[in-house]
Design a protein around this motif. Sequence first.
Motif: not given
Lengths: 125, 692
Positions: B306-313, B346-350
């Motif tokens: 989740v954190n990594l995805v946050g960074e990705l965003v 966005r999809d990854i995040q969801d």
Amino acid sequence: MSLSILAIDDSRTIRDMLTLALTQAGFDPTVAEDGIHGLEVLDGMQPDAIITDINMPRLDGFGFIEAVREQPQHQTTPILVLTTESAPELKARARAAGATGWIVKPFDPAKLVKALNMVAGTGTA
Amino acid sequence: MTKPDPMAEIRASFFLECEELLEALQDGLLALDGGDKDPETINICFRAVHSIKGGAGAFGLDDLVRFAHRYETVLDAIRNGTLTPDHDTMLLFFKAADFLSDLVRSSQTGDGLEPDLVEGTLLDLESFTGDAVKEEEAATDFEPMAVSLDLSDFDLPSGTVYRVIFAPEPELFKSGNEPQHLLRALAEAGTARITCDSSKLPRLEALDPENAYLSWTVDIETEVSAEDLTELFDFVDGLCSLVITEVSNAPPDKPDLPAPPPDAVDISNPGAPLASPTLQKSNGTRPTQTPNATVRVDLDRIDRLVNLVGELVINQAMLSQSVAEAGLTSDSQVTSGLEEFMRLTRDIQDSVMMIRAQPVKSMFQRMSRIARETSGAIGKRVNFLTEGDNTEVDKTVIERLADPLTHMIRNAVDHGLESKSDRLAAGKSEEGTITLSAAHKSGRVIIEISDDGDGINRPKVKQIAETRGLIPPGQDLSDHEIDALLFLPGFSTMTQVSDLSGRGVGMDVVRSAIQSLGGRISITSVKGRGTTFSISLPLTLAVLDGMVITVDGETLVVPLSAIVETISLMDDDVKRLGPDTNVIHIRDVFVPLVDLGVELGYRSAPTDYEGRVVLLISQEDGARMALLVDTIEEQRQVVIKGLQATYGRVPGIAAATILGDGKIALIVDPVDLMTRASGKTGTPSEDLQLAG
């Protein structure tokens, strides 16, 4: 000899434990979650022995054994019933359905292996 | 990495399975209680308890085994139709289910439970089935007794000779047993000489392949007792004639031994008639093992993801900004590639957020237990209903909601519902109803707790607040304002602090717990009809859909969920009510106007409102505010970075985020601003941290 065993129990814990015990004994276990699933998995395999629970959703152990015995290629496949009860009437019902023997839960892996070896004729030693 | 102990893993998985089984049990009981007559329902309950017992036995959890066994016995009585469940039985079943879940938990942690408690519930359970169960008990008493095939360690004098005469009956072959295997197992118990009696074997043309004609005589010298030899034949008990006699202590080849029957046949090739057709080893493909529907993953790993995805965003936002600044045309490959990249992000995040999401069901079931226990303790009959059990919410949110909800359910039973006599006097049914519901609504989760009680006694609430000095006496307050008094610290409506809800935890604590999750709580109460507490929560604690705006050159983010619409003002839309109070006129309603720049101290109020932009903000209870900003930049997802750890609580600010250009922007908490600006009821500010 590595026996191929089909083990059926609706409890994930018991399935895990059976898999562990059988694998450690050098057997080749395949698991299924209930009687219907067991029949599906059995279709296309010729296990050296089958272990099945009694209380299961969809198709219970008695029904499963009866269905297995109806198949000509499985008429002599040894089937051990895995049950928490040691009540005589349960044994009688299991036998009437066509069970070979029974193992009372919680099972001792060593005894399970011995019983499997015996019914499958691979010797207890 | 050390290899984990497989048994410890199975044990951990057993407790997970227990949770699922307890959930299934709870569902089944609820269905039964609701009059479900489907026999499968009671079967499901039975199997759940049965499976818990089975697993518990494997791990030597004796208390759990014992309790599950008794419980199962009573459930079995219902399954067999010897016992018909009535209201009291169901109550006890629920109690037993709760207790079972306590036992599971205590077994997991290793803390023992009060033995008296265990016995008490057991006795209650048994009283329902009486002697019938006790008798059956004796027959099925759960003893971990396995087939004893371990013949190596018996301490008996050596050299006992037995003669075993074994004559299978045709039925033996139908059970999948095989004389050869039995004889082999027997022979391994000592030194054996086996002879086959084939005298009954008819001529080939008269042979019935389904019949059994052979019998065996085994002379065996062994250290094993006759009982243990018999036990080897346990599986075929009743399917053969078996006679075991002790011959002597002499070696088996003594001359006084009776001669073995003639026609000795080598055991390695027994001529037993085979009732079965020839076995054909199929070499066909083995069915692939059905894949598990679930994978267990360590929560830490998910959090990391989740954190990594946050960074990705954040990174993707920065990249977009750079591309925009490079002045590329919108039809360039980079731009279209970037759009695809944004969509994927966005999809990854969801998807990642979905991993963390769980149905609220398990928590709702816990609440149903709270309601039962509370109603039992104070003697009110409560019908507890849940709706939207399958609504998925972030796991952390669910966990952190448990305490506030527990308190609110207790409150609802204790304070929300009237006493039995009051209900009857008001023409209501004796049994009160409490509904706990969950639903997704415009990107947020709404959880509501409703009772059909008498509603909030507003004069009394106001009077208490005045007595306690929480508000100055004699104020003219709206219903809504009075309801909000319940959230003030140190407020308790019961003059006599009750055993249940008055545990020093007030609604103020409930509210701050919910606010710390980025949530809001509001009350709707209708006199005589009941009260509804409505909690609105973000779907996740990690990201937020926000509107990026600027005020006096500062970039800020307003949560999109709070914004109803954006409006471009005309000067005459604004009405001045006082020196600092302006309202705007929108569609026949007057809405207070709050200047964000002024509220946050960036600048003083403008003199001209022509063409200015306002965001129409709505609170859960419908209260509205118009938030004046300078410009609206864009609408986007932002990753929430908590401020509280570093700065403590900041009035009007929920958290911060990092924008595409790497700058930090504050995330505005519009509802706190609204409360603050209107100065209503002097609500103190609370923690507004969204995430850590």
